[in-house]
Design a protein around this motif. Structure first.
Motif, PDB file in Angstrom:
ATOM      1  N   HIS A 129      87.245  70.608  13.471  1.00 19.77           N
ATOM      2  CA  HIS A 129      86.405  71.008  14.301  1.00 19.77           C
ATOM      3  C   HIS A 129      86.867  71.041  15.923  1.00 19.77           C
ATOM      4  O   HIS A 129      86.226  71.294  16.852  1.00 19.77           O
ATOM      5  CB  HIS A 129      85.040  70.257  14.390  1.00 19.77           C
ATOM      6  CG  HIS A 129      85.112  68.516  14.529  1.00 19.77           C
ATOM      7  ND1 HIS A 129      84.445  67.496  13.987  1.00 19.77           N
ATOM      8  CD2 HIS A 129      85.928  67.869  15.635  1.00 19.77           C
ATOM      9  CE1 HIS A 129      85.050  66.582  14.335  1.00 19.77           C
ATOM     10  NE2 HIS A 129      85.743  66.734  15.467  1.00 19.77           N
ATOM     11  N   SER A 163      82.191  72.723  10.148  1.00 23.81           N
ATOM     12  CA  SER A 163      81.112  72.852  11.207  1.00 23.81           C
ATOM     13  C   SER A 163      79.936  71.873  10.343  1.00 23.81           C
ATOM     14  O   SER A 163      79.301  70.886  10.829  1.00 23.81           O
ATOM     15  CB  SER A 163      80.298  73.891  11.519  1.00 23.81           C
ATOM     16  OG  SER A 163      79.409  74.021  12.346  1.00 23.81           O
ATOM     17  N   LEU A 168      79.409  75.781  16.217  1.00 22.38           N
ATOM     18  CA  LEU A 168      80.333  76.925  16.952  1.00 22.38           C
ATOM     19  C   LEU A 168      79.857  77.406  18.046  1.00 22.38           C
ATOM     20  O   LEU A 168      80.648  77.630  19.216  1.00 22.38           O
ATOM     21  CB  LEU A 168      80.650  78.069  15.686  1.00 22.38           C
ATOM     22  CG  LEU A 168      81.593  79.105  16.250  1.00 22.38           C
ATOM     23  CD1 LEU A 168      83.156  78.473  16.684  1.00 22.38           C
ATOM     24  CD2 LEU A 168      81.716  80.146  15.194  1.00 22.38           C
TER      25      LEU A 168
END
Lengths: 547, 200, 108
Positions: A312, A328, A383
């Protein structure tokens, strides 16, 4: 639990405190060659405080630079070196070793009813590695091409090409890794082998569970960064090509390998901090912790799941969409065990008999600041948000909330809590409360200000900024001054107390874990006789007086 | 009151195993890097592997496997208080380990002679994937070689301790630990052999 | 280790004899060594049969050889569950790193 006949202070037949030199050597040499876990904890504390203050000073200068948009105090190159050095010292010399090295070393054996760790000499070697790494890091500032300018993350390909002293700095981090791994080996073995009779796994104080989980991360993650750093050195000296696109290498591989360690590293930073908070809260709520097993298991869960989320940090680096989706999702999941802990701490306080003292103030500060940091972390795990705020000041704000507002505040809370035990003296509570105000206000001005800057679009690691960001930068810098003021007041108060503080009782807070049953400061071998444990660690009698 | 340094052989072995965990992860990182690169450059890796001397690789495998046997036989000998045998087996282990290093140095020397070394002009003419192959080859076998040297040093000390009775039938956990380290060095080579010499 | 309240085993007098009750002799280890040599031979043979066969050989025979070294030479068979768990956790962790990494590499 049975109370062994604890010698009273002043009793001539009692063991002397660990602060008294009883061996063949005296003075400084006695300290530098000690194998006593308590002294080693203090060696770490004293050296770490120096490094923290240096890095704090560097941060102070960085904020000053942002005050003047066009009249620069220093060059851009110097600024790059400053944020690199600030990061390397804070992360590798303070936050990662932090609580395990100081409070883990000092208290783990005491908390489980042991006289020392399993490998005392290895423990001293860990500190030697720590100091060696620190000295090498300092050397890298002044030798070769000068202080590294890559940021503490040493990303390829820049770290392979820059003329600054990356190799030495990276080698310093490599050496520091040994300190971390050896401590991990020591703690795991100690917990498996040296628990007092009757101290079953689920009767250990939760700080021990935190240290245990942390130690596993130290063993399973640190070697990955060790080999990654070695590869950087090999690339710089021998051009082996693994991260160099011209030779078929891949900079993205560097990022993967780097973050496979560096993300679990943040759990090395936070788990012992959470462990300390879990020790503090029951003592000042005068009741047992809510959900002992939930906290124990969530520590292991954070260690486990936290090792699965590293990419991430790389959402905008060119990874596949599938990987982004997967990481995610995993990032969202890792928030759950942390939330469990917060819930349990708050539930412990609820309807407890609150005794408001400095350690509790800082523990509650931890909870508040860590929640902000943690929640912004969850935001970053999405995201859609990440694309906008990656590499901005938002990230910088986030990690200072968790590393400083989290681990830092917990470190201070632990220091305030265990201070009377470690030195047998008490500090001025008023002075500590006074230091809290500028610290708290300054902290939030500085780091919340950064998050606002980040959302406005201010990139990180930039030596200049556009005019529209200037106001917020000024706010943040003023915040940094308040914060530094508070920190200096805090350290000054404690330093004064170590030197001239009033004598403290053995159990000033009314705690019920094993460390509060022995004298302050503790004798060399902790216990006159090894205690026999008959119940859990947070066993408060209904009408709690001092034991 | 002063027995706080009490002997704990199990704890000692646990500590050694935990150290081996870090070594497994250290090399594991390199194996992961290898698999990443091999996935990207299957043809170049195959070609690079063809340049290596499989015969020497296999001989070295047999050498290390046998050295693992001799070190564990040394432990059995100590358990039976057969000191001379123990020293013989340990000595053999050391000789075999040195043999490994000698063969490895011949291999590397041959590579250098053919212009195959990191940053060499010849290497720069090869396709990128092959450059990475050789970069990984030298790094992984080099790091492994360093561990062989470390292991031999440890076992050398063990041999001396057997000779001076510091390791005996009733006290040999250090020899066990030294043996554990040596076996891990062997296991790493067990993986290196096919990755570079056979299946490449 | 027993769960009731008595001095736990670690704290009683040294008892380094008990989990060494089974000490395999020279013969056991020599047999394992022969097996390792045979497996190496198989591995070499299989690698001559082409790329796919070589990779399958790598994926099956090599862990088997390593397993033998762990289990017999490194005494894992004769130790309690703790060391086995330690090794499995380590290998599992590496496997997970590998799998998650490939979630990126394989889908570029």
């Amino acid at each position: 639990m049975s109370t062994p006949s604890t010698p009273q202070p002043g009793n001539p037949t009692a063991q002397p405190s660990y602060l008294v030199d009883t061996g063949a050597r005296k003075g400084l040499m006695a300290w530098l060659t000690t194998t006593d876990h308590k002294r080693i904890g203090l060696l770490y504390l004293y050296s770490m405080t120096v490094f923290f203050l240096i890095a704090m000073g560097v941060g102070f200068v960085m904020r000053l630079v942002q005050l003047t948009t066009f009249q620069k105090l220093i060059t851009a190159q110097t600024y790059n070196a400053l944020f690199t050095v600030h990061g390397v010292i804070m992360i590798f010399l303070f936050v990662i070793p932090g609580l395990p090295a100081v409070f883990g070393n000092f208290f783990l054996p005491i908390l489980i009813g042991a006289k020392d760790v399993s490998f005392p000499r290895l423990n001293l070697l860990s500190w030697y590695f720590f100091m060696a790494g620190a000295i090498l890091a300092v050397l890298s500032l002044f030798t070769g091409g000068g202080a590294p300018d890559t940021g503490w993350s040493f990303y390829a390909p820049f770290s392979l090409k820059t003329g600054t002293n990356v190799s030495l700095a990276v080698f310093a981090a490599f050496v520091l890794g040994f300190s971390s791994m050896l401590t991990g080996i020591n703690f795991i073995t100690t917990i498996h082998r040296l628990r007092a009779p009757g101290m079953k796994w689920f009767r250990m104080p939760l700080m021990c569970w935190a240290l245990y989980s942390t130690a596993w991360i130290q063993l399973l993650a640190t070697p990955i960064v060790a080999i990654t750093l070695v590869l950087v050195i090999l690339e710089r000296f021998f051009g082996i090509g693994i991260f160099d696109p011209a030779k078929g290498g891949d900079p993205l591989l560097y990022q993967h390998l780097f973050w496979i360690y560096s993300h679990p590293a943040v759990y090395i930073m936070i788990l012992p901090a959470m462990g300390a908070i879990t020790e503090i809260i029951p003592t000042f709520a005068k009741r047992t912790i809510f959900g002992y097993k939930a906290i124990a298991f969530s520590s292991m869960a954070i260690a486990g799941v936290g090792s699965l989320v590293w990419a991430h940090h790389m959402f905008t680096s060119g990874m596949s969409s599938f990987a982004i989706l997967l990481f995610s999702l995993l990032t969202m999941i890792v928030a759950v065990p942390s939330a469990v802990k917060v819930f349990n701490w708050v539930s412990t306080l609820y309807k407890g008999s609150i005794d408001f003292q400095p350690p509790l103030l800082f523990a509650m500060t931890f909870i508040f600041l860590f929640c902000i940091g943690g929640l912004t972390g969850v935001m970053q795990g999405a995201l859609a948000i990440n694309v906008h705020i990656h590499d901005t000041y938002f990230i910088v704000g986030h990690f200072h909330y968790v590393m400083f507002g989290g681990t830092g505040m917990a470190f201070f809370a632990a220091l305030l809590y265990w201070f009377p035990k470690m030195w047998g003296k008490m500090y001025s509570k008023k002075a500590i409360y006074a230091s809290w105000f500028p610290m708290f206000i300054g902290f939030n001005l500085l780091y919340f200000g950064m998050m606002i800057l980040g959302m406005m679009g201010m990139p990180r690691r930039y030596y200049v900024h556009l005019p529209q960001f200037h106001t917020m930068h000024v706010v943040a810098t003023v915040g940094s001054w308040l914060l530094v003021l508070g920190l200096l007041m805090f350290f000054g108060t404690l330093l004064y107390a170590i030197l001239k503080g009033e004598k403290a009782e053995d159990n000033p807070w009314g705690g019920v874990s094993l460390e509060w049953t022995i004298p302050s400061p503790p004798p060399l071998e902790n216990f006159e006789e090894i205690p026999i444990i008959t119940h859990g660690p947070y066993h408060f009698e209904p009408q709690e007086g001092k034991s | 009151m002063n027995e706080h340094v009490h002997r704990d052989d199990f704890g000692s072995r646990l500590g050694m195993w935990l150290f081996l965990v870090t070594e497994m992860v250290l090399f594991g990182g390199l194996f992961i890097a290898y698999s990443y690169m091999r996935y990207r450059y299957p043809v170049e890796f195959h070609h690079g592997g063809g340049e290596l001397n499989a015969t020497l690789g296999i001989i070295n495998t047999l050498v290390l496997l046998t050295s693992s046997l001799t070190v564990v036989l040394a432990i059995v000998a100590v358990q039976r208080a057969e000191k001379q045998r123990a020293m013989l087996f340990l000595g053999t282990t050391l000789v075999l380990g040195l043999t490994f290093l000698v063969i490895k140095s011949f291999e590397w020397a041959a590579k250098f002679h053919h212009g195959l070394y990191p940053n060499s002009p010849h290497l720069a003419t090869l396709p990128p994937g092959e450059q990475v192959f050789f970069g990984l080859y030298f790094t992984m076998t080099g790091l492994h070689g360093l561990h062989v040297i470390a292991g031999l040093s440890v076992l050398g000390v063990m041999l001396w301790w057997v000779a001076t009775d510091r390791i005996r039938q009733d006290r040999y956990v250090h020899l066990e630990n030294g043996g554990l380290y040596w076996h891990l060095v062997d296991v790493i080579w067990i993986f290196l052999l096919p990755l570079f010499y056979l299946a490449a | 280790m027993s769960e009731h309240v008595e001095p736990s085993a670690e704290y009683s007098t040294d008892h380094q004899g008990d989990h060494h009750a089974e000490h395999p002799g020279y013969g056991t280890f020599i047999k394992v060594w022969v097996l390792l040599l045979i497996l190496t031979g198989c591995l070499v043979g299989v690698s001559h049969l082409g790329q796919t066969a070589a990779v399958w050989g790598l994926l099956t025979l090599t862990p088997l050889k390593a397993g033998l070294v762990f289990y017999f030479f490194m005494h894992l068979r004769y130790e309690g569950p703790l060391f086995k768990v330690v090794v499995l956790v380590t290998l599992g962790t590496l496997l997970i790193f590998f799998a998650l990494l490939f979630s990126d590499v394989a889908f570029h």
